[in-house]
Write a protein that holds these residues in place. Structure first.
Motif, PDB file in Angstrom:
ATOM      1  N   PHE A  68       0.813  -1.216   0.000  1.00 49.99           N
ATOM      2  CA  PHE A  68       0.000   0.000   0.000  1.00 49.99           C
ATOM      3  C   PHE A  68       0.846   1.265   0.000  1.00 49.99           C
ATOM      4  O   PHE A  68       0.412   2.288  -0.533  1.00 49.99           O
ATOM      5  N   ASP A  69       2.038   1.209   0.519  1.00 49.73           N
ATOM      6  CA  ASP A  69       2.924   2.365   0.441  1.00 49.73           C
ATOM      7  C   ASP A  69       3.302   2.630  -1.021  1.00 49.73           C
ATOM      8  O   ASP A  69       3.177   3.761  -1.515  1.00 49.73           O
ATOM      9  N   LYS A  70       3.747   1.607  -1.722  1.00 49.55           N
ATOM     10  CA  LYS A  70       4.134   1.756  -3.133  1.00 49.55           C
ATOM     11  C   LYS A  70       2.916   2.089  -4.000  1.00 49.55           C
ATOM     12  O   LYS A  70       3.002   2.883  -4.938  1.00 49.55           O
ATOM     13  N   PHE A  71       1.783   1.481  -3.677  1.00 47.14           N
ATOM     14  CA  PHE A  71       0.546   1.749  -4.408  1.00 47.14           C
ATOM     15  C   PHE A  71       0.147   3.221  -4.293  1.00 47.14           C
ATOM     16  O   PHE A  71      -0.140   3.874  -5.293  1.00 47.14           O
ATOM     17  N   TYR A  72       0.156   3.762  -3.075  1.00 49.70           N
ATOM     18  CA  TYR A  72      -0.252   5.158  -2.909  1.00 49.70           C
ATOM     19  C   TYR A  72       0.760   6.130  -3.494  1.00 49.70           C
ATOM     20  O   TYR A  72       0.402   7.255  -3.828  1.00 49.70           O
ATOM     21  N   ASP A  73       2.016   5.690  -3.668  1.00 50.89           N
ATOM     22  CA  ASP A  73       2.966   6.522  -4.429  1.00 50.89           C
ATOM     23  C   ASP A  73       2.449   6.740  -5.852  1.00 50.89           C
ATOM     24  O   ASP A  73       2.635   7.815  -6.430  1.00 50.89           O
ATOM     25  N   THR A 112      -7.232  -0.919  17.052  1.00 54.49           N
ATOM     26  CA  THR A 112      -6.512   0.306  17.396  1.00 54.49           C
ATOM     27  C   THR A 112      -6.738   1.473  16.436  1.00 54.49           C
ATOM     28  O   THR A 112      -6.419   2.610  16.771  1.00 54.49           O
ATOM     29  N   GLU A 113      -7.276   1.219  15.246  1.00 51.91           N
ATOM     30  CA  GLU A 113      -7.340   2.284  14.245  1.00 51.91           C
ATOM     31  C   GLU A 113      -8.739   2.638  13.769  1.00 51.91           C
ATOM     32  O   GLU A 113      -8.933   3.681  13.154  1.00 51.91           O
ATOM     33  N   MET A 159      -5.732  12.992   1.718  1.00 49.76           N
ATOM     34  CA  MET A 159      -5.668  11.858   2.643  1.00 49.76           C
ATOM     35  C   MET A 159      -4.624  12.138   3.730  1.00 49.76           C
ATOM     36  O   MET A 159      -3.644  12.832   3.499  1.00 49.76           O
ATOM     37  N   SER A 160      -4.885  11.579   4.896  1.00 49.36           N
ATOM     38  CA  SER A 160      -3.973  11.775   6.021  1.00 49.36           C
ATOM     39  C   SER A 160      -2.669  11.021   5.766  1.00 49.36           C
ATOM     40  O   SER A 160      -2.644  10.056   4.997  1.00 49.36           O
ATOM     41  N   PRO A 161      -1.602  11.431   6.442  1.00 48.95           N
ATOM     42  CA  PRO A 161      -0.343  10.703   6.298  1.00 48.95           C
ATOM     43  C   PRO A 161      -0.456   9.227   6.727  1.00 48.95           C
ATOM     44  O   PRO A 161       0.303   8.392   6.270  1.00 48.95           O
ATOM     45  N   GLN A 162      -1.411   8.918   7.586  1.00 47.62           N
ATOM     46  CA  GLN A 162      -1.601   7.551   8.071  1.00 47.62           C
ATOM     47  C   GLN A 162      -2.484   6.706   7.160  1.00 47.62           C
ATOM     48  O   GLN A 162      -2.644   5.506   7.386  1.00 47.62           O
ATOM     49  N   HIS A 163      -3.070   7.318   6.123  1.00 48.16           N
ATOM     50  CA  HIS A 163      -4.030   6.614   5.267  1.00 48.16           C
ATOM     51  C   HIS A 163      -3.455   5.312   4.709  1.00 48.16           C
ATOM     52  O   HIS A 163      -4.104   4.265   4.756  1.00 48.16           O
ATOM     53  N   ARG A 164      -2.270   5.354   4.179  1.00 53.76           N
ATOM     54  CA  ARG A 164      -1.642   4.173   3.569  1.00 53.76           C
ATOM     55  C   ARG A 164      -1.571   3.018   4.565  1.00 53.76           C
ATOM     56  O   ARG A 164      -1.884   1.876   4.242  1.00 53.76           O
TER      57      ARG A 164
END
Length: 160
Positions: free
Chosen positions: A26-31, A71-72, A46-51
């Motif tokens: 998801f990190d690479k995807f959101y890039d 937790t989220e 989107m928030s920095p935590q979205h990914r």
């Protein structure tokens, strides 16, 4: 009583490589999303935590730890995030296409069984997000359970 020596079937989460695989996916995807002309406008704030939240949500759905729900957020909260976004099917398909391309690039398992189950969940989940994005209020109880996706088929016809 004899011991059962059948191998344990891993969850989709385990088969994919665990939490690191989902967080990287998801990190690479959101890039890619943030530079995509069709998706960037709807996700630019989107928030920095979205990914990380999406990675944890999908990982949990596919049999991973309950990190997201404990937790989220909750499934109810995830549904609320899509309300009134008025997503299009074209955006949904682009989202799906970019995610699957990223899975290929990262060499997530590409055996037919895993990819069939993985794609089935992404199709189902993205179509629910599309439906919910057309609504202005949620039609689910606050304790709506998290989806749980495995290797098998989901069941009978949709009753929306």
């Amino acid at each position: 009583m004899e011991n059962d020596h059948r191998p344990t079937i891993p969850t989709l989460y385990e088969w994919a490589g665990g939490m690191q695989a989902f967080e990287t996916l998801f990190d690479k995807f959101y890039d890619k999303v943030v530079v995509d002309p069709l998706l960037e406008p709807i996700l630019r704030h989107m928030s920095p935590q979205h990914r990380l939240h999406v990675a944890h949500f999908v990982a949990e759905v596919l049999g991973g730890p309950k990190l997201y729900s404990e937790t989220e957020g909750s499934h109810f909260e995830m549904i609320k995030k899509h309300l009134s976004k008025h997503l299009t099917n074209e955006q949904r398909k682009r989202w799906l296409h970019l995610l699957l391309d990223t899975a290929d690039e990262l060499k997530l398992p590409d055996d037919p069984e895993f990819r069939s189950a993985f794609l089935a969940y992404l199709e189902w989940g993205s179509r629910l997000a599309l439906v919910n994005s057309q609504l202005d209020e949620i039609n689910e109880p606050p304790d709506v359970p998290m989806p749980s996706w495995g290797w098998g088929v989901p069941g009978g016809p949709y009753r929306g």
